[in-house]
Write an enzyme that holds these catalytic residues in place. Structure first.
Site, short mmCIF file in Angstrom:
data_model
loop_
_atom_site.label_atom_id
_atom_site.label_comp_id
_atom_site.label_asym_id
_atom_site.label_seq_id
_atom_site.Cartn_x
_atom_site.Cartn_y
_atom_site.Cartn_z
CD GLU A 1 -3.15 -1.00 2.12
OE1 GLU A 1 -4.08 -1.64 2.10
OE2 GLU A 1 -2.81 -0.31 3.28
CD GLU B 1 -3.96 -5.89 2.84
OE1 GLU B 1 -4.57 -5.30 3.40
OE2 GLU B 1 -2.64 -5.85 2.76
#
EC number: 3.2.1.23
Length: 686
Positions: free
Chosen positions: A158, A313
């Site tokens: 991320e 995710e």
């Protein structure tokens, strides 16, 4: 015609199912790994993302590497038919590095260097940080690049944020020099003559800051572009450091709904796109509006490379960082996971596999709870989904063909929100884009989310809501698209500035003026309590009638060849054009001068899609809150029917023949779809 893509990994040519796995948190208890292997197989999980935050466990002291625990994990994976996305652990550096090399720590916009801690609290420009990541990544690649369990590289985690240290300031200046060549050109592009901002030396140029310069819009825009470029360059540096040993391993990085980075630039260096989705399900009884916005992001990430992506995710239950941590209701885990597959994902993966015992995410949802066994509702939900994914793995690699696209550029997103224009209390750019996409989603119309630099070939309908930043080149491309028979829809606050955030002279919508056949003279923001209306003209081209409410933003326009389909109902501009259609060459261009609500958008796009001949997933009317999506390999269509309405719904299929994707049994033309229900169907492609 085949529309099949190759599987993301030839080692695992099925739908991937797994989670972030952090065995380094449990090295004190070797029995945990053994139990995890058993539970992974029981849950139908076939892949784990491993090592994402493991730097301190892999290199506990500078230059001392401890790979034995990773050896053990990957070897046991291989022996049990489980695979790994092996991560580079650059998302969080170890404390010894922060202590010894202060330069690796990020400097905030206030020019204060951070302390050690958090994630992505590091400088992507720092030579030391780049050197240290390269060393560790190289050792990981050398040791595991040909390991039978490893199917690809998970680069960092991320990416996000920016650094304002001296290294980054110099890199920013070098980036600007490369772009503009001279200070004269930079001053012209940034319109620095305003407020005496003119630069006379490159050393005077710094990143935006609240205690310095932050009101030059071109400056702000270029800083955001630079941050993306620098982050992409760091990501490329990481890929290069692992690529040499086994170039065939694909590389990805897990993206998020982060505004600050232009993910299209990442797509140029990544082999596969992956992203992390954490919707706040069940805030309302009807989840359909949220489901539509999640579908938008699935469509966006699929469109970055126009092939299947990975859901890297999600949570099997809840998060612990949202305002309210609400459990998924029965059926929602299956439904929300299969929504990703329906829109082009070839995986469903979670954060995380086993709940952490301590620290900030110890209560974040996971497959294995603190109780440590499989006898939980969440584990059973995951195992049930695992069986479904195994049963439908024939969808792997299938395409999501689309005749419709929404234009969504990151630099337009940044610019329109920085514009200081008609509605500074909230211009609602994203919400507007979602609303237009939602009207298509409700009809089961597959939609790509593209950028202005992408090819427009193959699309019948392009929608460009609030195309505020519109380059001359984009204007020419859209004009050509319409002339050649395409249908374009755009709105107020379009064609206002160029790529430097300078206003187009000669009248808005600038490069779109000929295509749209209108001149936008003035725009105003309305207070929340203000209302206007759109009254459709009698016998208009779309066959629509009646009056619809307008709110928040209204524009005063003049027609320059366009025909008026509807006019304002109120205020001093009652009777003036609010909805227009311009015919250009073989195509059409529609313009909405006001912000209109879902009722109008639903009716409008139903008519426009029909007029343009855009195909839908099903040739039948679906109940509100039920969506349909199709993937195809060119021979077989895989049809997903999903009920986000919060109520049981009666479904009527069209006249084509359908079978159940899992069992192969014929499916009745009418059936009940329960709350949070999903129906997986197959049919022969036309």
């Amino acid at each position: 015609m085949s529309q099949q893509h190759a599987p993301i990994s030839s080692k695992l040519p099925v739908l991937m199912h797994g989670a972030d796995y952090n065995p380094d948190q449990w090295l004190h208890d070797p029995a945990v790994l053994e139990e995890d292997i058993r539970l992974m197989k029981l849950a139908g999980c076939n892949v784990m993302a491993i090592g994402i935050f493991s730097w301190a466990s892999l290199e506990p002291e500078e230059g001392r590497f401890t790979f034995e625990w990773m050896d053990q994990v990957l070897d046991r994976f291989a022996a049990n038919g489980i695979y790994a996305w092996l991560a580079t652990p650059s998302g969080a550096r170890p404390a010894w590095m922060s202590e010894k090399y202060a330069e690796v720590l990020r400097v905030e916009a206030n020019r204060v260097r951070n302390l050690h801690g958090m994630r992505h609290n590091h400088c992507y420009t720092s030579p030391v940080y780049r050197e240290k990541t390269s060393i560790l990544n190289g050792k990981l690649a050398e040791r595991y690049g040909n390991h039978p369990a490893v199917i690809g590289w998970h680069i960092s985690n991320e990416f996000g944020g920016d650094c304002h240290c001296d290294y980054c300031q110099e890199a920013f200046r070098d980036w600007l020099k490369e772009k503009y060549g001279t200070l004269e050109e930079l001053n012209k592009a940034w319109w620095t003559s305003f407020w005496a901002h003119t630069y006379t030396s490159w050393s005077q140029v710094e990143s935006p800051a609240q205690h310095g310069e932050m009101m030059v819009h071109g400056h702000n825009l270029d800083w955001r572009r630079f941050v993306t470029a620098q982050t992409v360059d760091f990501c490329r540096h990481e890929i290069d450091s692992v690529r040499g040993v086994n170039p065939s391993l694909p590389a990805t990085t897990n993206m998020h709904m982060i505004e600050g980075l232009d993910y299209r630039k990442f797509s140029e260096i990544l082999d596969v796109i992956s992203w992390d989705a954490y919707p706040t399900w069940h805030e309302y009884k009807d989840d359909s509006q949220l489901a539509a916005s999640v579908a938008f992001y699935h469509d966006l990430y699929r469109s970055l490379k126009r092939k299947p992506f990975l859901l890297m995710e999600s949570t099997p239950s809840l998060t612990n960082w949202q305002p309210v941590s609400k459990l998924k209701r029965p059926g929602m885990h299956q439904l929300s996971s299969l929504q990703a597959v329906a829109h082009g994902s070839d995986s469903v993966q979670y954060f995380q596999w086993r709940k952490s015992r301590g620290s900030s995410e110890k209560f974040h949802g996971a497959v294995v709870d603190h109780v440590g066994h499989e006898h939980t509702r969440v584990f059973q939900d995951v195992a049930y989904l695992g069986q479904t994914l195994k049963n439908i793995s024939e969808v792997v690699g299938s395409a999501t063909p689309s005749e419709t696209a929404i234009l969504f550029d990151w630099d337009n997103r940044w610019a329109v929100k920085d514009s200081q224009g008609p509605r500074n209390m909230g211009i609602k750019y994203e919400e507007t884009v979602y609303a237009h996409h939602r009207a298509l989603w409700k009809q089961g119309i597959a939609t790509d989310i593209i950028g202005s630099e992408d090819s427009f070939d193959g699309y019948t309908l392009i929608i460009a809501p609030m195309l505020y930043l519109c380059r001359e080149e984009t204007g020419r491309k859209l004009e050509q698209f319409v002339e050649q028979g395409g249908t374009l829809v755009t709105t107020y606050w379009s064609g206002v500035v160029d790529e430097s955030d300078l206003c187009h002279l000669g009248g808005f919508p600038g490069p779109l003026r000929k295509t749209l056949g209108i001149w936008a003279e003035e725009i105003e923001g309305l207070y929340d309590y203000d209302r206007n209306g759109l009254e459709l003209s009698a016998s208009n081209e779309l066959g629509l009638s009646g009056t619809y409410e307008a709110h928040e933003i209204c524009e005063l326009i003049h027609t320059e060849g366009a025909e008026v389909l509807g006019v304002y109902t109120d205020d001093f501009y009652a009777g003036r054009p609010a909805l227009t259609l311009n015919r250009l060459g073989e195509g059409r261009a529609y313009y909405m001068a006001a912000r209109l609500k879902d009722d109008f958008l639903n009716d409008f796009y139903t008519a426009v899609a029909a007029e343009a001949g855009v195909s839908r997933a099903l040739q039948t009317e679906l109940p509100n809150g039920v969506s349909a999506a199709v993937r195809t390999d060119g021979t077989t269509d895989y049809v997903f029917l999903m009920n986000f309405s919060g109520e049981s719904q009666q479904i009527e299929l069209d006249e084509r023949s359908y079978s159940d994707m899992e069992s192969g049994d014929s499916v009745a033309a009418t059936f009940e779809l329960p709350v949070n229900g999903v129906k997986l169907l197959k049919r022969r492609s036309i």
